[in-house]
Design a protein around this motif. Structure first.
Motif, PDB file in Angstrom:
ATOM      1  N   GLN A  96       0.829  -1.209   0.000  1.00 14.10           N
ATOM      2  CA  GLN A  96       0.000   0.000   0.000  1.00 14.10           C
ATOM      3  C   GLN A  96       0.860   1.254   0.000  1.00 14.10           C
ATOM      4  O   GLN A  96       0.576   2.215  -0.734  1.00 14.10           O
ATOM      5  CB  GLN A  96      -0.926  -0.007   1.223  1.00 14.10           C
ATOM      6  CG  GLN A  96      -1.752   1.276   1.350  1.00 14.10           C
ATOM      7  CD  GLN A  96      -2.675   1.241   2.547  1.00 14.10           C
ATOM      8  OE1 GLN A  96      -3.866   1.078   2.391  1.00 14.10           O
ATOM      9  NE2 GLN A  96      -2.102   1.389   3.740  1.00 14.10           N
ATOM     10  N   GLN A 100       0.852   4.123  -2.889  1.00 21.37           N
ATOM     11  CA  GLN A 100       0.516   5.518  -2.587  1.00 21.37           C
ATOM     12  C   GLN A 100       1.667   6.457  -2.855  1.00 21.37           C
ATOM     13  O   GLN A 100       1.465   7.645  -3.098  1.00 21.37           O
ATOM     14  CB  GLN A 100       0.071   5.622  -1.125  1.00 21.37           C
ATOM     15  CG  GLN A 100      -1.299   4.985  -0.876  1.00 21.37           C
ATOM     16  CD  GLN A 100      -1.736   5.092   0.567  1.00 21.37           C
ATOM     17  OE1 GLN A 100      -0.906   5.104   1.476  1.00 21.37           O
ATOM     18  NE2 GLN A 100      -3.055   5.160   0.785  1.00 21.37           N
ATOM     19  N   ARG A 107      -6.836   5.301  -2.789  1.00 24.19           N
ATOM     20  CA  ARG A 107      -7.593   5.086  -1.552  1.00 24.19           C
ATOM     21  C   ARG A 107      -6.892   4.052  -0.681  1.00 24.19           C
ATOM     22  O   ARG A 107      -6.455   3.012  -1.165  1.00 24.19           O
ATOM     23  CB  ARG A 107      -8.997   4.591  -1.907  1.00 24.19           C
ATOM     24  CG  ARG A 107      -9.875   4.266  -0.718  1.00 24.19           C
ATOM     25  CD  ARG A 107     -11.250   3.805  -1.181  1.00 24.19           C
ATOM     26  NE  ARG A 107     -11.176   2.593  -1.983  1.00 24.19           N
ATOM     27  CZ  ARG A 107     -11.122   1.358  -1.468  1.00 24.19           C
ATOM     28  NH1 ARG A 107     -11.101   1.185  -0.153  1.00 24.19           N
ATOM     29  NH2 ARG A 107     -11.068   0.318  -2.261  1.00 24.19           N
ATOM     30  N   PRO A 108      -6.801   4.315   0.648  1.00 18.67           N
ATOM     31  CA  PRO A 108      -6.183   3.311   1.540  1.00 18.67           C
ATOM     32  C   PRO A 108      -7.019   2.038   1.592  1.00 18.67           C
ATOM     33  O   PRO A 108      -8.226   2.047   1.338  1.00 18.67           O
ATOM     34  CB  PRO A 108      -6.168   4.016   2.900  1.00 18.67           C
ATOM     35  CG  PRO A 108      -6.339   5.470   2.596  1.00 18.67           C
ATOM     36  CD  PRO A 108      -7.158   5.549   1.358  1.00 18.67           C
ATOM     37  N   LEU A 109      -6.364   0.940   1.937  1.00 19.22           N
ATOM     38  CA  LEU A 109      -7.065  -0.328   2.068  1.00 19.22           C
ATOM     39  C   LEU A 109      -8.015  -0.295   3.256  1.00 19.22           C
ATOM     40  O   LEU A 109      -7.660   0.184   4.327  1.00 19.22           O
ATOM     41  CB  LEU A 109      -6.061  -1.479   2.258  1.00 19.22           C
ATOM     42  CG  LEU A 109      -5.185  -1.849   1.054  1.00 19.22           C
ATOM     43  CD1 LEU A 109      -4.154  -2.900   1.459  1.00 19.22           C
ATOM     44  CD2 LEU A 109      -6.038  -2.362  -0.091  1.00 19.22           C
ATOM     45  N   SER A 110      -9.235  -0.845   3.048  1.00 16.03           N
ATOM     46  CA  SER A 110     -10.167  -0.984   4.151  1.00 16.03           C
ATOM     47  C   SER A 110      -9.951  -2.342   4.826  1.00 16.03           C
ATOM     48  O   SER A 110      -9.168  -3.180   4.347  1.00 16.03           O
ATOM     49  CB  SER A 110     -11.607  -0.894   3.636  1.00 16.03           C
ATOM     50  OG  SER A 110     -11.884  -1.993   2.777  1.00 16.03           O
ATOM     51  N   VAL A 111     -10.633  -2.529   5.949  1.00 16.65           N
ATOM     52  CA  VAL A 111     -10.542  -3.826   6.625  1.00 16.65           C
ATOM     53  C   VAL A 111     -11.040  -4.937   5.703  1.00 16.65           C
ATOM     54  O   VAL A 111     -10.445  -6.025   5.631  1.00 16.65           O
ATOM     55  CB  VAL A 111     -11.364  -3.794   7.933  1.00 16.65           C
ATOM     56  CG1 VAL A 111     -11.409  -5.171   8.568  1.00 16.65           C
ATOM     57  CG2 VAL A 111     -10.765  -2.783   8.906  1.00 16.65           C
ATOM     58  N   ALA A 112     -12.132  -4.664   4.982  1.00 21.09           N
ATOM     59  CA  ALA A 112     -12.666  -5.665   4.060  1.00 21.09           C
ATOM     60  C   ALA A 112     -11.669  -5.983   2.950  1.00 21.09           C
ATOM     61  O   ALA A 112     -11.499  -7.149   2.564  1.00 21.09           O
ATOM     62  CB  ALA A 112     -13.981  -5.177   3.461  1.00 21.09           C
ATOM     63  N   ASP A 113     -10.980  -4.948   2.431  1.00 21.32           N
ATOM     64  CA  ASP A 113      -9.964  -5.173   1.402  1.00 21.32           C
ATOM     65  C   ASP A 113      -8.841  -6.042   1.936  1.00 21.32           C
ATOM     66  O   ASP A 113      -8.369  -6.974   1.271  1.00 21.32           O
ATOM     67  CB  ASP A 113      -9.402  -3.837   0.911  1.00 21.32           C
ATOM     68  CG  ASP A 113     -10.429  -3.005   0.161  1.00 21.32           C
ATOM     69  OD1 ASP A 113     -11.374  -3.607  -0.387  1.00 21.32           O
ATOM     70  OD2 ASP A 113     -10.283  -1.765   0.142  1.00 21.32           O
TER      71      ASP A 113
END
Length: 297
Positions: A96, A100, A107-113
């Motif tokens: 990530q 970036q 967009r930053p990684l989400s928990v779901a990602d």
């Protein structure tokens, strides 16, 4: 022909710790009428690679119909959420950061990602192909049985209509000779009346010949013996095809068109209300057959 079948089984677990345990593999097959075989697949992401194998299986078993295949993997009551390993999360953070650095607006990684990516990288990909094909074979057997039951009902309906058409043709057969004789007698009566009115001024032989010529032309115009003969031949051929079975839908469709043609001609030649009624009844039954005959394989 129409049909529906579904099947489910427990999806095989993957990974050393049994990741994926408690998930279900499901498959549904829906079939509606179509002149050709038209396959549509709605597969979940992890099953899309199995489409060629499923297509080959279905084309080997089905010949006609608009068929939709839906396959999916869903979590069961025993499904659990596996926590990603720390080294894997660290690796995702490094990737990530690198992305970036090149793409500041990313967009930053989400928990779901993170869970999705770690699930894909943390365990070997499950080979769901054999299990999915096993499900598809069972569902195809169920679908075939359902289509055969529907086919038996359609054939029974068609045989009933064939018997009714044959009875109508039998009723129409004696009507034409009787009508021709009635018309001949009517012409002769008119001739006699004309002779009486003319008081011998007209030549009797010429007048009689003209009356007989008109009676003959009328008989030819209303004669439906040829139509009834062809109609009986078509009924016999349809019965033979139903007895034979197999892929006879297209041939039956052609014969139904020929039946309709003969019924139309019979109606156009009709000279009595009874024959007109028979022609109308025939066309009603033929139309009922036409709506169903393409469904028969």
């Amino acid at each position: 022909m129409t049909g529906y079948a579904s099947a489910q089984l427990q999806a095989p677990a993957s990974g050393a710790e049994g990741a994926g345990a408690g998930r279900r593999l499901g498959l549904e097959i829906r079939s509606v009428n179509s002149r050709f075989l038209d396959l549509t697949f709605r597969l979940s992401e992890e099953l899309r690679a199995q489409e060629p194998a499923l297509r080959a299986l279905l084309t080997g078993r089905l010949k006609r119909g608009k068929v939709e295949v839906r396959a999916f993997v869903e979590g069961g009551e025993g499904a659990s959420l596996t926590e990603p390993a720390a080294p894997l999360l660290a690796r995702l953070a490094q990737v990530q950061a690198a992305v970036q650095a090149q793409l500041p607006g990313a967009r930053p990684l989400s928990v779901a990602d993170a869970l999705r990516l770690s699930a894909g990288a943390g365990a070997p990909q499950q080979d769901l192909g054999p299990a999915l094909l096993e499900l598809a074979r069972g569902a195809l057997d169920e679908l075939t049985a359902a289509r055969e039951r529907e086919g038996a009902r359609l054939v029974a309906m068609l045989r009933d209509r064939l018997a009714q058409l044959a009875e109508l043709a039998r009723q129409a057969g004696p009507l034409v000779p009787r009508l021709v004789e009635q018309q001949r007698l009517r012409f002769m009566e008119r001739w006699k009346e004309a002779m009486q009115l003319a008081e011998g001024a007209a030549v009797p032989e010429a007048a009689q010949e003209r009356a007989l010529t008109e009676a003959t032309a009328f008989a030819i115009r209303i004669d439906v013996a040829e139509e009834l003969t062809r109609l009986a031949a078509h009924l016999d051929e349809i019965t033979r095809l139903l007895d034979k079975g197999g892929e006879v839908g297209k041939r039956l469709d052609f014969l139904i068109q020929e039946l309709h043609r003969e019924a139309n001609t019979l109606g156009s030649k009709s000279a009595t209300m009874e024959l007109t009624r028979i022609g109308v009844d025939m066309k009603v039954m033929i139309e009922q057959m036409r709506e169903q005959v393409q469904n028969v394989e």
